[in-house]
Design an enzyme around this catalytic site. Structure first.
Site, PDB file in Angstrom:
ATOM      1  N   CYS A  25       0.808  -1.235   0.000  1.00  0.00           N
ATOM      2  CA  CYS A  25       0.000   0.000   0.000  1.00  0.00           C
ATOM      3  C   CYS A  25       0.836   1.277   0.000  1.00  0.00           C
ATOM      4  O   CYS A  25       0.294   2.374  -0.022  1.00  0.00           O
ATOM      5  CB  CYS A  25      -0.975   0.004   1.177  1.00  0.00           C
ATOM      6  SG  CYS A  25      -2.268  -1.247   0.996  1.00  0.00           S
ATOM      7  N   HIS A  75     -13.214   9.332  -7.321  1.00  0.00           N
ATOM      8  CA  HIS A  75     -12.250   9.450  -8.418  1.00  0.00           C
ATOM      9  C   HIS A  75     -11.172  10.501  -8.142  1.00  0.00           C
ATOM     10  O   HIS A  75     -10.682  11.158  -9.056  1.00  0.00           O
ATOM     11  CB  HIS A  75     -12.947   9.695  -9.757  1.00  0.00           C
ATOM     12  CG  HIS A  75     -13.597   8.447 -10.266  1.00  0.00           C
ATOM     13  ND1 HIS A  75     -14.834   8.032  -9.825  1.00  0.00           N
ATOM     14  CD2 HIS A  75     -13.174   7.507 -11.136  1.00  0.00           C
ATOM     15  CE1 HIS A  75     -15.150   6.896 -10.415  1.00  0.00           C
ATOM     16  NE2 HIS A  75     -14.146   6.541 -11.228  1.00  0.00           N
ATOM     17  N   GLU A 136     -13.152  -0.960   2.695  1.00  0.00           N
ATOM     18  CA  GLU A 136     -12.109  -0.729   1.698  1.00  0.00           C
ATOM     19  C   GLU A 136     -12.055  -1.864   0.676  1.00  0.00           C
ATOM     20  O   GLU A 136     -11.825  -1.635  -0.508  1.00  0.00           O
ATOM     21  CB  GLU A 136     -10.772  -0.602   2.432  1.00  0.00           C
ATOM     22  CG  GLU A 136      -9.626  -0.216   1.568  1.00  0.00           C
ATOM     23  CD  GLU A 136      -8.348  -0.010   2.365  1.00  0.00           C
ATOM     24  OE1 GLU A 136      -8.166   1.085   2.923  1.00  0.00           O
ATOM     25  OE2 GLU A 136      -7.540  -0.957   2.440  1.00  0.00           O
TER      26      GLU A 136
END
Length: 150
Positions: A25, A75, A136
């Site tokens: 990550c 986005h 998530e």
């Protein structure tokens, strides 16, 4: 009148990177987030009120969450403003990308704290934020509960 909890669910796509993290990550990547927002209050008892019987109109709750969270984070790519990712963020912005610089590490845990603060500010006096669940992935989520944060 009884206290009732109501929940509205939202979804949005957001990218992020965790600076200093020791796993995958640390790379820029994205998630299809699912956010469940639960508020608590007493249904409106005034029979002359157009929202009689509602704790809060789902449409009103949707407006709050869409304006302060979904429309902002959807986005977008989120970076901690205090990390070297700021250079990458500037490059992306210069190329027309939607970039958010936040004052926290953009983990689900920290995002859900941020979201709670934003939603609580916008709720009517008689309605309280009860909990948030930010999913998530299919198997990973962070939760915020008001009673844990008194």
């Amino acid at each position: 009148m009884s206290f009732i909890r109501i929940t509205k669910q939202f979804s949005f796509e957001t990218g992020h990177a965790l600076y200093g993290y020791d796993g995958k990550c640390k790379n820029v990547h994205g998630h299809s987030y699912k956010l469940s927002v639960t508020v608590i209050g007493k249904p409106i008892a005034d029979t002359n009120n157009v929202k009689y019987g509602m704790v809060i109109d789902f449409g009103d709750l949707k407006k709050i969450v869409k304006e302060d969270i979904v429309n902002v984070f959807d986005h977008a790519t989120v970076f901690n403003k205090n990390t070297p990712h700021v250079e990458l963020a500037k490059e992306l912005e210069d190329r027309g990308h939607n970039v958010l610089l936040v004052d926290y590490q953009p983990t689900s845990e920290m995002m859900v704290i941020d979201f709670a603060k934003k939603i609580k500010r916008r709720l009517p006096e008689n309605i309280e934020l009860h909990s948030l669940k930010l999913q998530e992935t299919d198997s990973s989520f962070a939760e915020w509960f008001a009673y844990d944060n008194i």
